[in-house]
Design a protein around this motif. Structure first.
Motif, PDB file in Angstrom:
ATOM      1  N   PRO A  32       0.865  -1.189   0.000  1.00 22.59           N
ATOM      2  CA  PRO A  32       0.000   0.000   0.000  1.00 22.59           C
ATOM      3  C   PRO A  32       0.897   1.234   0.000  1.00 22.59           C
ATOM      4  O   PRO A  32       1.876   1.299   0.750  1.00 22.59           O
ATOM      5  N   ALA A  33       0.580   2.188  -0.847  1.00 26.98           N
ATOM      6  CA  ALA A  33       1.479   3.340  -0.983  1.00 26.98           C
ATOM      7  C   ALA A  33       0.682   4.625  -1.164  1.00 26.98           C
ATOM      8  O   ALA A  33      -0.515   4.610  -1.437  1.00 26.98           O
ATOM      9  N   ILE A  34       1.392   5.736  -1.006  1.00 29.37           N
ATOM     10  CA  ILE A  34       0.817   7.065  -1.241  1.00 29.37           C
ATOM     11  C   ILE A  34       1.673   7.753  -2.291  1.00 29.37           C
ATOM     12  O   ILE A  34       2.907   7.793  -2.185  1.00 29.37           O
ATOM     13  N   GLN A  35       1.020   8.281  -3.301  1.00 35.85           N
ATOM     14  CA  GLN A  35       1.706   8.960  -4.396  1.00 35.85           C
ATOM     15  C   GLN A  35       1.386  10.446  -4.317  1.00 35.85           C
ATOM     16  O   GLN A  35       0.222  10.837  -4.282  1.00 35.85           O
ATOM     17  N   ILE A  36       2.407  11.293  -4.279  1.00 36.65           N
ATOM     18  CA  ILE A  36       2.224  12.740  -4.130  1.00 36.65           C
ATOM     19  C   ILE A  36       2.873  13.446  -5.306  1.00 36.65           C
ATOM     20  O   ILE A  36       4.037  13.175  -5.645  1.00 36.65           O
ATOM     21  N   SER A  37       2.115  14.336  -5.929  1.00 34.49           N
ATOM     22  CA  SER A  37       2.657  15.150  -7.017  1.00 34.49           C
ATOM     23  C   SER A  37       2.290  16.608  -6.759  1.00 34.49           C
ATOM     24  O   SER A  37       1.284  16.910  -6.109  1.00 34.49           O
ATOM     25  N   ALA A  38       3.097  17.520  -7.269  1.00 34.43           N
ATOM     26  CA  ALA A  38       2.841  18.954  -7.104  1.00 34.43           C
ATOM     27  C   ALA A  38       1.798  19.398  -8.105  1.00 34.43           C
ATOM     28  O   ALA A  38       1.849  19.030  -9.281  1.00 34.43           O
ATOM     29  N   ASP A  39       0.826  20.178  -7.642  1.00 31.36           N
ATOM     30  CA  ASP A  39      -0.220  20.675  -8.536  1.00 31.36           C
ATOM     31  C   ASP A  39       0.357  21.558  -9.633  1.00 31.36           C
ATOM     32  O   ASP A  39      -0.154  21.596 -10.748  1.00 31.36           O
ATOM     33  N   SER A  50      12.185  14.860   2.937  1.00 33.06           N
ATOM     34  CA  SER A  50      12.412  15.109   4.372  1.00 33.06           C
ATOM     35  C   SER A  50      11.180  15.728   5.015  1.00 33.06           C
ATOM     36  O   SER A  50      10.825  15.394   6.157  1.00 33.06           O
ATOM     37  N   ARG A  51      10.518  16.614   4.304  1.00 34.08           N
ATOM     38  CA  ARG A  51       9.311  17.260   4.832  1.00 34.08           C
ATOM     39  C   ARG A  51       8.209  16.230   5.083  1.00 34.08           C
ATOM     40  O   ARG A  51       7.562  16.241   6.138  1.00 34.08           O
ATOM     41  N   VAL A  52       8.003  15.325   4.124  1.00 34.37           N
ATOM     42  CA  VAL A  52       6.972  14.293   4.274  1.00 34.37           C
ATOM     43  C   VAL A  52       7.327  13.339   5.408  1.00 34.37           C
ATOM     44  O   VAL A  52       6.463  12.942   6.214  1.00 34.37           O
ATOM     45  N   GLU A  53       8.596  12.952   5.496  1.00 35.13           N
ATOM     46  CA  GLU A  53       9.013  12.062   6.580  1.00 35.13           C
ATOM     47  C   GLU A  53       8.768  12.707   7.942  1.00 35.13           C
ATOM     48  O   GLU A  53       8.347  12.027   8.899  1.00 35.13           O
ATOM     49  N   ALA A  54       8.990  14.017   8.049  1.00 35.14           N
ATOM     50  CA  ALA A  54       8.747  14.722   9.316  1.00 35.14           C
ATOM     51  C   ALA A  54       7.257  14.754   9.645  1.00 35.14           C
ATOM     52  O   ALA A  54       6.854  14.565  10.811  1.00 35.14           O
ATOM     53  N   GLY A  71       9.877  12.086 -10.595  1.00 37.50           N
ATOM     54  CA  GLY A  71       9.488  13.435 -10.200  1.00 37.50           C
ATOM     55  C   GLY A  71       8.349  13.500  -9.204  1.00 37.50           C
ATOM     56  O   GLY A  71       7.941  14.587  -8.798  1.00 37.50           O
ATOM     57  N   GLN A  72       7.813  12.347  -8.795  1.00 41.14           N
ATOM     58  CA  GLN A  72       6.750  12.298  -7.798  1.00 41.14           C
ATOM     59  C   GLN A  72       7.236  11.529  -6.573  1.00 41.14           C
ATOM     60  O   GLN A  72       8.147  10.696  -6.660  1.00 41.14           O
ATOM     61  N   LEU A  73       6.615  11.821  -5.431  1.00 39.31           N
ATOM     62  CA  LEU A  73       7.002  11.131  -4.205  1.00 39.31           C
ATOM     63  C   LEU A  73       6.175   9.875  -4.025  1.00 39.31           C
ATOM     64  O   LEU A  73       4.947   9.904  -4.200  1.00 39.31           O
ATOM     65  N   LEU A  74       6.832   8.773  -3.686  1.00 37.08           N
ATOM     66  CA  LEU A  74       6.156   7.498  -3.432  1.00 37.08           C
ATOM     67  C   LEU A  74       6.525   7.028  -2.030  1.00 37.08           C
ATOM     68  O   LEU A  74       7.697   6.747  -1.747  1.00 37.08           O
ATOM     69  N   ALA A  82      -2.463   2.175   7.907  1.00 32.37           N
ATOM     70  CA  ALA A  82      -1.431   3.223   7.911  1.00 32.37           C
ATOM     71  C   ALA A  82      -1.511   4.063   6.644  1.00 32.37           C
ATOM     72  O   ALA A  82      -1.300   5.281   6.678  1.00 32.37           O
ATOM     73  N   GLN A  83      -1.855   3.433   5.531  1.00 34.76           N
ATOM     74  CA  GLN A  83      -1.969   4.158   4.262  1.00 34.76           C
ATOM     75  C   GLN A  83      -3.067   5.216   4.326  1.00 34.76           C
ATOM     76  O   GLN A  83      -2.860   6.373   3.952  1.00 34.76           O
ATOM     77  N   LEU A  84      -4.256   4.811   4.814  1.00 35.96           N
ATOM     78  CA  LEU A  84      -5.384   5.740   4.885  1.00 35.96           C
ATOM     79  C   LEU A  84      -5.121   6.875   5.871  1.00 35.96           C
ATOM     80  O   LEU A  84      -5.419   8.039   5.600  1.00 35.96           O
ATOM     81  N   THR A  85      -4.532   6.524   7.034  1.00 35.95           N
ATOM     82  CA  THR A  85      -4.223   7.542   8.046  1.00 35.95           C
ATOM     83  C   THR A  85      -3.192   8.535   7.518  1.00 35.95           C
ATOM     84  O   THR A  85      -3.323   9.746   7.686  1.00 35.95           O
ATOM     85  N   ALA A  86      -2.158   8.005   6.854  1.00 33.87           N
ATOM     86  CA  ALA A  86      -1.106   8.872   6.310  1.00 33.87           C
ATOM     87  C   ALA A  86      -1.664   9.793   5.224  1.00 33.87           C
ATOM     88  O   ALA A  86      -1.295  10.971   5.148  1.00 33.87           O
ATOM     89  N   ALA A  87      -2.556   9.272   4.380  1.00 37.43           N
ATOM     90  CA  ALA A  87      -3.130  10.084   3.303  1.00 37.43           C
ATOM     91  C   ALA A  87      -3.935  11.248   3.874  1.00 37.43           C
ATOM     92  O   ALA A  87      -3.821  12.390   3.408  1.00 37.43           O
ATOM     93  N   GLU A  88      -4.753  10.984   4.896  1.00 37.65           N
ATOM     94  CA  GLU A  88      -5.541  12.043   5.515  1.00 37.65           C
ATOM     95  C   GLU A  88      -4.634  13.102   6.138  1.00 37.65           C
ATOM     96  O   GLU A  88      -4.875  14.314   6.014  1.00 37.65           O
ATOM     97  N   THR A  89      -3.581  12.644   6.831  1.00 40.51           N
ATOM     98  CA  THR A  89      -2.651  13.575   7.485  1.00 40.51           C
ATOM     99  C   THR A  89      -1.940  14.450   6.463  1.00 40.51           C
ATOM    100  O   THR A  89      -1.833  15.674   6.624  1.00 40.51           O
ATOM    101  N   LEU A  90      -1.456  13.831   5.387  1.00 36.89           N
ATOM    102  CA  LEU A  90      -0.706  14.583   4.371  1.00 36.89           C
ATOM    103  C   LEU A  90      -1.598  15.576   3.635  1.00 36.89           C
ATOM    104  O   LEU A  90      -1.170  16.689   3.315  1.00 36.89           O
ATOM    105  N   ARG A  91      -2.841  15.174   3.324  1.00 40.94           N
ATOM    106  CA  ARG A  91      -3.759  16.107   2.655  1.00 40.94           C
ATOM    107  C   ARG A  91      -4.021  17.330   3.527  1.00 40.94           C
ATOM    108  O   ARG A  91      -4.109  18.458   3.050  1.00 40.94           O
ATOM    109  N   GLU A  92      -4.154  17.088   4.846  1.00 42.07           N
ATOM    110  CA  GLU A  92      -4.452  18.196   5.770  1.00 42.07           C
ATOM    111  C   GLU A  92      -3.277  19.141   5.888  1.00 42.07           C
ATOM    112  O   GLU A  92      -3.437  20.363   5.885  1.00 42.07           O
ATOM    113  N   VAL A  93      -2.059  18.596   5.955  1.00 44.59           N
ATOM    114  CA  VAL A  93      -0.871  19.433   6.188  1.00 44.59           C
ATOM    115  C   VAL A  93      -0.390  20.094   4.891  1.00 44.59           C
ATOM    116  O   VAL A  93      -0.071  21.282   4.870  1.00 44.59           O
ATOM    117  N   LEU A  94      -0.361  19.326   3.806  1.00 42.84           N
ATOM    118  CA  LEU A  94       0.173  19.849   2.543  1.00 42.84           C
ATOM    119  C   LEU A  94      -0.795  20.782   1.840  1.00 42.84           C
ATOM    120  O   LEU A  94      -0.387  21.616   1.026  1.00 42.84           O
TER     121      LEU A  94
END
Length: 618
Positions: A32-39, A50-54, A71-74, A82-94
């Motif tokens: 299970p993974a989370i894929q992040i790209s810049a809008d 480092s920011r995502v790890e923090a 060019g995207q973060l995986l 953990a995947q669902l919890t991390a996705a919610e946290t990252l959406r809220e912070v980023l």
């Protein structure tokens, strides 16, 4: 007799080696993974890692790994929770500057990845995700076309000095009142010669009046164009979301299928794929009284009445459009340096940039407005279950600014909220929809259901394979075991080819694979039965082997070619699941021809060829 030459061994060894190598990645599974790209489309770097790890560390989430891929973060996660919890946290912070999508990352070893070996892609029914069936609004397509002709045809008449007194759209047709009967005849002749796609006639209830309507062929043509344009636009929007292995394809005359594997949150997806927001840059009319137009509802000729967002202040804008969202080649959400408010930085294409430059050059000190336009469609269903569309058009001025200098290709648009700036930049970058679309069907398939489908499909394939192997071993003895080895190789080759092509495996695809398992043995059954008949006819064992393979070949080839033709027809004319079934079946037919005829012949020759035999274990 029945000897193997060196090339046979080399060819079989090469096919087995390649098949095993490219089928192997499917055994390692996925994380299970989370894929992040810049809008904004920018490439992410190690600082963002480092920011995502923090962020994850503060939320007590321990990822398996966090890397930059293309060019995207995986970020790989230890489990679904953990995947669902991390996705919610990252959406809220980023926030909305980044697109956070759920995904599944293969655990393929690096040495296999280096060889270009990747696992098969899994379809929506196996991975889970969202399914939308969209319908292009044919009524809006017709209305947009008539609005375009309402601007174009009067200009055509003016250029030929054919004067008209009024123009309006009424009951889906353009009604133009001419000065007199002579002008009407000339206008009708000129328009009929120039606009062959339109039906032009005299109004039955008004004198000296022409009616302009779309012909049935033209309606179909513009609808077809709108569907194709929307298909391209939706693919661009889906790619902006960063979803892995999306499916965006046409279904029928006016519908589009969108399937997004791995996506569970439908709200954000619906907002983006169905949004019709776009911008128009227009000159503010310096003549005319907007307050009076607001009271009477009548705008002076050549202008339209619109209201400013938030203040409801009326403005008269000229009908001529300087540039539209369709003519943007790039857009990015940003912040205005002077006011600090959200903004969209846009870049126009060549023609629009030229028009903007010419306009601003002549109108320094005059106001220009940015018109925000959107059509919101609500879908309801009648007693027969047919979708009914309710349309709400939003047309409001978001910005009126005085032109301070000459500009053309690049500039900023303000007057938006942060969310609107973010979403509008994404939509403009992906392209505007040619016509509004309505969601007529929506389904969400959970990952657990997808996993159940995978397990059931795998169990069905294993059970079918085991029963076939058991039957062949009992009925044909040693020759049956050779056929079973070829059958195993056949399955490996099907998986390998699907992985190399990166074809999407679905439940119908698994059904095609299981059907191929049964069909693959048919060739060996024909060959082995022919060998038995040769032995009963008095042929020696070596002669029976050669005769069995040679005489059964034409029958096997005919049967497989006819099945292959049917599979190709299914692929050409089928859609969605039917195509998946056809692809798997086609690959299985070709590979079974190789394994059942060539592969088993090599093994039979190796075990029994060139020997004096009194009988055959068959």
């Amino acid at each position: 007799m029945n000897q193997n030459s060196l090339w046979r061994w080399l060819l079989l060894a090469a096919v087995v080696l390649v098949g095993v190598l490219y089928a192997l990645p499917n055994l390692f599974g996925e994380d299970p993974a989370i894929q992040i790209s810049a809008d904004s489309g920018e490439v992410l770097d190690d600082g963002f890692v480092s920011r995502v790890e923090a962020i994850l560390s503060r939320a007590d989430i321990e990822p398996v790994s966090v890397d930059i891929v293309d060019g995207q973060l995986l970020a790989r996660m230890p489990g679904d929770t953990a995947q669902l919890t991390a996705a919610e946290t990252l959406r809220e912070v980023l926030g909305r500057d980044y697109v956070v999508a759920l995904s599944l990352a293969p655990r393929t070893p690096a040495w296999l990845v280096g060889l270009g070996a990747e696992p098969m892609s899994l379809g929506l029914d196996l991975r889970g995700g969202v399914h939308f069936l969209l319908e292009v609004d044919a009524q809006s397509v017709r209305e947009t076309a008539m609005e375009r002709y309402m601007q174009e045809i009067p200009a055509f008449l003016r250029a030929r000095d054919l004067r008209y007194t009024s123009r309006k759209i009424e009951d889906g047709q353009l009604v133009i009142a001419l000065r007199d009967a002579a002008t009407l005849d000339k206008a009708q002749a000129a328009l009929s010669g120039e606009y062959r796609e339109l039906s032009i006639g005299e109004a039955s209830n008004q004198s000296d009046t022409l009616t302009v309507t779309l012909t049935e062929e033209e309606e179909q043509r513009i609808l077809d164009f709108a569907v194709k344009q929307n298909l391209t636009t939706l693919r661009g929007r889906v790619n902006q979301l960063g979803v892995a292995e999306p499916v965006v394809q046409r279904q029928g005359a006016s519908r589009i299928l969108v399937q997004l594997p791995g996506v569970q949150d439908t709200t954000r997806i619906k907002d983006l794929i169905g949004a019709t927001a776009t911008l128009e840059y227009r000159a503010v009319a310096l003549e005319g009284d907007p307050e009076r137009a607001a009271r009477t509802g009548i705008a002076p000729a050549g202008t339209q009445l619109f209201y400013e967002r938030g203040t409801d202040r009326p403005y008269l804008l000229k009908r001529d459009i300087i540039a539209t969202g369709n003519e943007l080649v790039d857009a990015a959400a940003t912040v205005d340096q002077e006011s600090g408010s959200p903004a969209v930085s846009v870049t126009l294409d060549g023609r629009a940039a030229k028009r903007m430059f010419e306009f601003t050059e002549k109108n320094v000190g005059n106001p220009m407005a940015v018109l925000y336009k959107e059509t919101i469609i609500t879908t309801t269903y009648d007693e027969n279950g047919e979708p009914q569309f309710e349309r709400e058009k939003v047309e409001e001025i978001i910005s009126v600014a005085t032109i301070r200098g000459v500009f053309g290709k690049r500039f900023q648009t303000t007057g938006l909220t942060s969310k609107e700036a973010h979403d509008l930049a994404l939509l403009l970058r992906a392209g505007a929809l040619a016509a509004p679309i309505a969601i007529v069907e929506e389904r969400t398939i959970g990952p657990s259901l997808g996993q159940d489908n995978v397990e059931q499909g795998r169990n069905a394939t294993i059970l079918g394979f085991a029963l076939v192997v058991l039957f062949m071993a009992i009925y044909y003895k040693a020759f049956g075991m050779i056929a079973n080895a070829a059958l195993l190789l056949n399955v490996v080759l099907i998986v390998a080819v699907l992985s190399m092509l990166q074809a999407t495996l679905t439940l119908p695809g698994i059904a095609g694979m299981l059907l191929t398992v049964g069909m693959a043995v048919d060739a060996n059954v024909l060959i082995f039965q022919r060998i038995r008949e040769e032995l009963k006819a008095g042929a020696k064992p070596q002669e029976a082997i050669a005769g069995g393979y040679d005489k059964a070949f034409s029958t096997i080839a005919d049967a497989n070619i006819t099945t292959l033709i049917a599979a190709v027809v299914l692929f050409i004319f089928g859609t969605g699941p039917v195509k998946g079934f056809a692809v798997t079946l086609s690959i299985g037919i070709v590979s079974s021809m190789f394994t059942a005829i060539f592969g088993t012949r090599v093994l039979v020759n190796a075990l029994f060829g060139g020997r004096r035999l009194s009988k055959l274990p068959i």
